[in-house]
Motif scaffolding. Structure first.
Motif, PDB file in Angstrom:
ATOM      1  N   UNK A 165       0.826  -1.193   0.000  1.00  0.00           N
ATOM      2  CA  UNK A 165       0.000   0.000   0.000  1.00  0.00           C
ATOM      3  C   UNK A 165       0.860   1.242   0.000  1.00  0.00           C
ATOM      4  N   UNK A 166       0.263   2.406  -0.197  1.00  0.00           N
ATOM      5  CA  UNK A 166       1.041   3.651  -0.208  1.00  0.00           C
ATOM      6  C   UNK A 166       1.661   3.917   1.149  1.00  0.00           C
ATOM      7  N   UNK A 167       2.666   4.759   1.170  1.00  0.00           N
ATOM      8  CA  UNK A 167       3.346   5.092   2.422  1.00  0.00           C
ATOM      9  C   UNK A 167       2.399   5.806   3.374  1.00  0.00           C
ATOM     10  N   UNK A 168       2.479   5.441   4.632  1.00  0.00           N
ATOM     11  CA  UNK A 168       1.721   6.160   5.653  1.00  0.00           C
ATOM     12  C   UNK A 168       0.333   5.649   5.924  1.00  0.00           C
ATOM     13  N   UNK A 169       0.031   4.393   5.540  1.00  0.00           N
ATOM     14  CA  UNK A 169      -1.311   3.861   5.784  1.00  0.00           C
ATOM     15  C   UNK A 169      -1.340   2.891   6.965  1.00  0.00           C
ATOM     16  N   UNK A 170      -0.216   2.716   7.656  1.00  0.00           N
ATOM     17  CA  UNK A 170      -0.230   1.899   8.865  1.00  0.00           C
ATOM     18  C   UNK A 170       0.320   0.501   8.716  1.00  0.00           C
ATOM     19  N   UNK A 171       1.172   0.262   7.710  1.00  0.00           N
ATOM     20  CA  UNK A 171       1.718  -1.092   7.499  1.00  0.00           C
ATOM     21  C   UNK A 171       2.691  -1.466   8.618  1.00  0.00           C
ATOM     22  N   UNK A 172       3.634  -0.579   8.884  1.00  0.00           N
ATOM     23  CA  UNK A 172       4.601  -0.843   9.948  1.00  0.00           C
ATOM     24  C   UNK A 172       3.927  -0.834  11.312  1.00  0.00           C
ATOM     25  N   UNK A 173       2.995   0.069  11.510  1.00  0.00           N
ATOM     26  CA  UNK A 173       2.292   0.146  12.791  1.00  0.00           C
ATOM     27  C   UNK A 173       1.498  -1.123  13.076  1.00  0.00           C
ATOM     28  N   UNK A 174       1.037  -1.796  12.030  1.00  0.00           N
ATOM     29  CA  UNK A 174       0.326  -3.054  12.227  1.00  0.00           C
ATOM     30  C   UNK A 174       1.231  -4.074  12.901  1.00  0.00           C
ATOM     31  N   UNK A 175       2.474  -4.180  12.435  1.00  0.00           N
ATOM     32  CA  UNK A 175       3.416  -5.131  13.040  1.00  0.00           C
ATOM     33  C   UNK A 175       3.703  -4.754  14.487  1.00  0.00           C
ATOM     34  N   UNK A 176       3.895  -3.469  14.754  1.00  0.00           N
ATOM     35  CA  UNK A 176       4.175  -3.037  16.120  1.00  0.00           C
ATOM     36  C   UNK A 176       2.991  -3.323  17.042  1.00  0.00           C
ATOM     37  N   UNK A 177       1.780  -3.032  16.564  1.00  0.00           N
ATOM     38  CA  UNK A 177       0.593  -3.282  17.378  1.00  0.00           C
ATOM     39  C   UNK A 177       0.384  -4.779  17.599  1.00  0.00           C
ATOM     40  N   UNK A 178       0.668  -5.580  16.585  1.00  0.00           N
ATOM     41  CA  UNK A 178       0.509  -7.025  16.705  1.00  0.00           C
ATOM     42  C   UNK A 178       1.468  -7.585  17.751  1.00  0.00           C
ATOM     43  N   UNK A 179       2.708  -7.121  17.729  1.00  0.00           N
ATOM     44  CA  UNK A 179       3.680  -7.577  18.724  1.00  0.00           C
ATOM     45  C   UNK A 179       3.242  -7.182  20.127  1.00  0.00           C
ATOM     46  N   UNK A 180       2.755  -5.958  20.272  1.00  0.00           N
ATOM     47  CA  UNK A 180       2.304  -5.493  21.577  1.00  0.00           C
ATOM     48  C   UNK A 180       1.111  -6.302  22.064  1.00  0.00           C
ATOM     49  N   UNK A 181       0.159  -6.543  21.184  1.00  0.00           N
ATOM     50  CA  UNK A 181      -1.054  -7.276  21.537  1.00  0.00           C
ATOM     51  C   UNK A 181      -0.754  -8.721  21.929  1.00  0.00           C
ATOM     52  N   UNK A 182       0.130  -9.375  21.204  1.00  0.00           N
ATOM     53  CA  UNK A 182       0.460 -10.774  21.477  1.00  0.00           C
ATOM     54  C   UNK A 182       1.515 -10.939  22.570  1.00  0.00           C
ATOM     55  N   UNK A 183       2.093  -9.825  23.020  1.00  0.00           N
ATOM     56  CA  UNK A 183       3.128  -9.915  24.024  1.00  0.00           C
ATOM     57  C   UNK A 183       4.406 -10.542  23.493  1.00  0.00           C
TER      58      UNK A 183
END
Length: 297
Positions: A52-70
């Motif tokens: 997807x285009x830059x700035x739509x939350x691709x990297x943030x998805x990985x960070x949030x997933x790691x945080x959510x799963x511990x």
């Protein structure tokens, strides 16, 4: 290349609804499509290719997933010219040289070789770190489209078996199975071989209601009328032919800036004063001021 540590939340991804709630608890408002892809990736152990285009939350998805799963987040930031050594492992040559110099005079090469090619001389890079980890991690391979096809081929081999062969030490096999996310800004076409081995997720700029929910999550004190007008204006800006359309993160920054300034509306004057939060090129500023500024006036 980064390695980040997260808190252990012990929240299982046992349903699509649980994934949606878990990502929201980590500050990421996920659509049903995103939550489904994450749920399937965890269950059938396949990487997700997020484009997807830059700035739509691709990297943030990985960070949030790691945080959510511990889980720990292990990040490989790709760039042009990235090679295997920087992604897999390399030897600590300075430490090896010091050990050789410290060896007694007259030591044979075979004795020295056995001594300097031990694990203590190995520098693990992100791919090896993720594979060798005793605890499951989230592996983020960020902006894979910046590398070349040779690197893709190496990556396919690693991701298919989750093992690395080191000639001097032998084979390193994964003890756990990481959740793998590959992101791409779609700057070049990725190989079909890579796409075949991944679940595919296309992320575009969110709808008005979706972005409004994101803004409300991160700036809950912003008046609803201002928040709604903000996402409407951002949508107008993105429709223009800009060098860099505003990202979701910049929408959040703008919401926080308006909250800090105590704005009760987004009129032409307020927009002119604060549009540098979402517009970052001189030519873009001129175009946005002319089109959007006049519309607000």
């Amino acid at each position: 290349m980064e390695r980040e540590t997260v808190m252990d939340n012990n929240l299982p991804a046992d349903s699509i609804e649980a994934v949606t709630r878990g990502l929201a608890s980590a500050g990421y408002i996920a659509s049903r499509q995103i939550a489904t892809a994450v749920y399937l990736a965890e269950r059938i152990e396949k990487p997700i290719l997020v484009e997807g285009p830059a700035g739509v939350g691709k990297t943030e998805l990985a960070k949030a997933l790691a945080s959510y799963l511990g889980r720990e987040l292990v990040r490989l930031q790709c760039y042009e010219g990235l090679d295997e050594a920087k992604a897999l492992y390399e030897w600590n040559y300075r430490k090896q040289l010091l050990r050789i110099q410290a060896e007694a005079d007259g030591a044979g090469w075979s004795e020295v070789q056995d001594d300097i090619f031990g694990k203590e001389f190995l520098l693990a890079r992100p791919l090896m770190t993720a594979i060798a980890s005793e605890l499951p991690v989230v592996l983020l391979i960020d902006e894979i489209d910046k590398t070349d096809q040779e690197f893709e081929a190496m990556l396919l081999e690693v991701l298919s078996d989750f093992q690395i062969s080191i000639p001097e030490l032998g084979r390193v096999e994964s003890r756990t199975h990481p959740i793998v996310l590959l992101t791409s800004n779609n700057s070049r076409e990725l190989t079909e071989a890579l796409k075949r081995r991944c679940l595919y997720l296309w992320l575009d700029y969110p709808t008005l209601e979706h972005e409004l929910a994101i803004v409300r999550l991160h700036a809950p004190l912003l008046p609803d009328t201002v928040a709604r007008k903000l996402v409407e204006v951002v949508a107008m800006v993105r429709e223009l032919d800009l060098k860099k359309p505003p990202s979701i993160a910049e929408s959040i920054d703008w919401a926080r800036a308006l909250l800090l300034l105590g704005a009760s509306d987004i009129d032409a004057a307020t927009f002119t004063e604060t549009m540098s939060v979402i517009v970052k090129h001189r030519t873009d500023i001129e175009l946005v001021a002319e089109r959007v500024g006049l519309a607000l006036a």
